[in-house]
Design a protein around this motif. Structure first.
Motif, PDB file in Angstrom:
ATOM      1  N   SER A  23       0.779  -1.237   0.059  1.00  0.00           N
ATOM      2  CA  SER A  23      -0.084   0.043   0.090  1.00  0.00           C
ATOM      3  C   SER A  23       0.873   1.249  -0.149  1.00  0.00           C
ATOM      4  N   HIS A  24       0.674   2.011  -0.804  1.00  0.00           N
ATOM      5  CA  HIS A  24       1.609   3.405  -1.088  1.00  0.00           C
ATOM      6  C   HIS A  24       0.949   4.721  -0.699  1.00  0.00           C
ATOM      7  N   ARG A  25       1.568   5.438  -0.067  1.00  0.00           N
ATOM      8  CA  ARG A  25       1.384   7.097   0.009  1.00  0.00           C
ATOM      9  C   ARG A  25       2.795   7.498  -0.657  1.00  0.00           C
ATOM     10  N   THR A  48      -1.408  -3.252 -10.515  1.00  0.00           N
ATOM     11  CA  THR A  48      -2.127  -2.057  -9.872  1.00  0.00           C
ATOM     12  C   THR A  48      -3.441  -2.454  -9.265  1.00  0.00           C
ATOM     13  N   GLY A  49      -3.917  -2.193  -8.154  1.00  0.00           N
ATOM     14  CA  GLY A  49      -4.752  -2.649  -7.450  1.00  0.00           C
ATOM     15  C   GLY A  49      -5.817  -1.455  -7.317  1.00  0.00           C
ATOM     16  N   GLY A  50      -6.716  -1.347  -6.243  1.00  0.00           N
ATOM     17  CA  GLY A  50      -7.496  -0.265  -5.858  1.00  0.00           C
ATOM     18  C   GLY A  50      -6.775   1.026  -5.301  1.00  0.00           C
ATOM     19  N   GLY A  51      -7.248   2.106  -5.569  1.00  0.00           N
ATOM     20  CA  GLY A  51      -6.787   3.297  -5.107  1.00  0.00           C
ATOM     21  C   GLY A  51      -7.890   4.160  -4.521  1.00  0.00           C
ATOM     22  N   PHE A  52      -7.295   4.856  -3.778  1.00  0.00           N
ATOM     23  CA  PHE A  52      -8.432   6.027  -2.930  1.00  0.00           C
ATOM     24  C   PHE A  52      -7.738   6.903  -2.039  1.00  0.00           C
ATOM     25  N   GLY A  57      -6.805  13.407   3.203  1.00  0.00           N
ATOM     26  CA  GLY A  57      -6.339  13.947   2.001  1.00  0.00           C
ATOM     27  C   GLY A  57      -5.637  13.144   1.093  1.00  0.00           C
ATOM     28  N   ASP A  58      -4.756  12.044   1.741  1.00  0.00           N
ATOM     29  CA  ASP A  58      -3.823  11.220   0.873  1.00  0.00           C
ATOM     30  C   ASP A  58      -4.079  10.194  -0.079  1.00  0.00           C
ATOM     31  N   TRP A  59      -3.364  10.195  -1.132  1.00  0.00           N
ATOM     32  CA  TRP A  59      -3.808   9.005  -2.118  1.00  0.00           C
ATOM     33  C   TRP A  59      -3.177   7.761  -1.621  1.00  0.00           C
ATOM     34  N   VAL A  60      -3.911   7.000  -1.650  1.00  0.00           N
ATOM     35  CA  VAL A  60      -3.506   5.397  -1.187  1.00  0.00           C
ATOM     36  C   VAL A  60      -3.507   4.529  -2.435  1.00  0.00           C
ATOM     37  N   GLN A  61      -2.671   3.924  -2.960  1.00  0.00           N
ATOM     38  CA  GLN A  61      -2.506   3.060  -4.059  1.00  0.00           C
ATOM     39  C   GLN A  61      -2.318   1.791  -3.490  1.00  0.00           C
ATOM     40  N   GLY A  62      -2.822   0.513  -4.088  1.00  0.00           N
ATOM     41  CA  GLY A  62      -2.274  -0.752  -3.767  1.00  0.00           C
ATOM     42  C   GLY A  62      -1.756  -1.180  -4.875  1.00  0.00           C
ATOM     43  N   TYR A  63      -0.701  -2.173  -4.612  1.00  0.00           N
ATOM     44  CA  TYR A  63      -0.105  -3.098  -5.559  1.00  0.00           C
ATOM     45  C   TYR A  63       0.138  -4.476  -5.208  1.00  0.00           C
ATOM     46  N   THR A  64       0.000  -5.351  -6.032  1.00  0.00           N
ATOM     47  CA  THR A  64       0.490  -6.601  -6.021  1.00  0.00           C
ATOM     48  C   THR A  64       1.635  -7.242  -6.771  1.00  0.00           C
ATOM     49  N   VAL A  65       2.231  -8.148  -6.326  1.00  0.00           N
ATOM     50  CA  VAL A  65       3.496  -8.826  -7.138  1.00  0.00           C
ATOM     51  C   VAL A  65       3.320 -10.224  -6.979  1.00  0.00           C
ATOM     52  N   GLN A  66       3.029 -10.815  -8.135  1.00  0.00           N
ATOM     53  CA  GLN A  66       2.915 -12.372  -8.152  1.00  0.00           C
ATOM     54  C   GLN A  66       4.343 -13.047  -8.092  1.00  0.00           C
ATOM     55  N   GLY A  67       4.413 -14.120  -7.139  1.00  0.00           N
ATOM     56  CA  GLY A  67       5.811 -14.738  -7.152  1.00  0.00           C
ATOM     57  C   GLY A  67       5.718 -15.990  -7.833  1.00  0.00           C
TER      58      GLY A  67
END
Length: 271
Positions: A23-25, A48-52, A57-67
């Motif tokens: 989860s990125h800020r 790229t996953g969901g973002g909100f 007021g911060d943008w939170v962006q999800g990512y997944t990496v498959q192994g």
């Protein structure tokens, strides 16, 4: 100012992991003090996953990496326009009420020494803005900027007892002192471009914001550099403490031990 940012975070695992979720800020919001012109975040093999946009007021962006995967790079590249607002945060859209930031955390809980520091700093003034400036000076005097004396798990009380720390410790101590006086305060993560004075700084930086009721605004205070954020600062996100405001949070599925390398470069563009 127009600043360029290159922020590279490299995760290495001594044994391949089955997957990683993060989860990125890492995307700065636009407000009176800054306006992103071009901003990209890329993750090696990332989906790229969901973002909100959260209540702060911060943008939170999800990512997944498959192994299986043994190495992941998170790369931030951006160009942003900044202005000096004397640390006052205006035009930043958020929904969380300031009193929420009176909540204590393990990292920002004030012990007797922090409360005493705060009470001494406020002696002779009832003006919240003046109190905040005095707190910044008191914390800067009490905690020397010395890398290697603390770690990510060090609390404000522990840093004060050691008398040394880095920007994270200064921010935690500022927050603890402010909250002990009834002033809402929060942790801010971001970037700082080195100045000509070569004072203590870290390109990946952190500072505190204190709610000043008379201004109806959050004001930033960087005790590590004894100043309020100016055009050399880029604000990424905020939270109750460093863990809550972390630019990258995540988990890896597997038993491989993780090693982390981070490089950040900030530069001014000729205008």
């Amino acid at each position: 100012m127009i600043l360029t940012v290159t922020h590279r975070t490299l995760y290495r695992y001594d044994a391949p992991v089955r997957g990683v979720v993060q989860s990125h800020r890492l995307t700065p919001a636009a407000f009176e003090g800054q306006r992103p012109r071009d901003w990209r975040v890329t993750v090696t093999g990332g989906v790229t996953g969901g973002g909100f946009r959260d209540g702060a007021g911060d943008w939170v962006q999800g990512y997944t990496v498959q192994g299986p995967v043994s190495e992941i790079e998170v790369l931030v590249e951006g160009v942003i326009e900044t202005a000096d607002t004397a640390g006052v945060l205006r035009g930043h859209r958020e929904a969380v009420a300031p009193p929420v930031y009176l909540r204590k955390t393990a990292a920002t809980r004030a012990d007797n020494a922090l409360r005493a520091l705060a009470e001494k700093a406020q002696t002779g003034t009832q003006d919240p803005l003046d109190q905040a400036h005095r707190l910044m000076a008191a914390v800067a005097d009490a905690i020397d900027y010395r890398p290697g004396q603390t770690d990510a798990g060090t609390s404000a009380a522990e840093a004060l007892a050691r008398g040394a720390g880095v920007c994270q410790d200064h921010a935690h101590a500022m927050i603890a002192c402010a909250r002990s006086l009834g002033l809402p305060a929060r942790y801010v993560s971001g970037y700082l471009m080195a100045g000509e004075d070569e004072g203590p700084h870290e390109a990946a930086h952190a500072w505190a914001e204190i709610w000043i009721e008379g201004l109806s605004a959050w004001v930033g205070f960087d005790a590590a550099n004894r100043c309020c954020p100016n055009a050399q600062y880029i604000r990424l996100g905020s939270g109750f403490d460093a863990r809550d405001a972390a630019p990258i949070r995540g988990t890896a599925r597997g038993t491989g031990e993780e090693r982390l390398d981070v490089t950040v470069a900030i530069a001014a563009v000729q205008q």
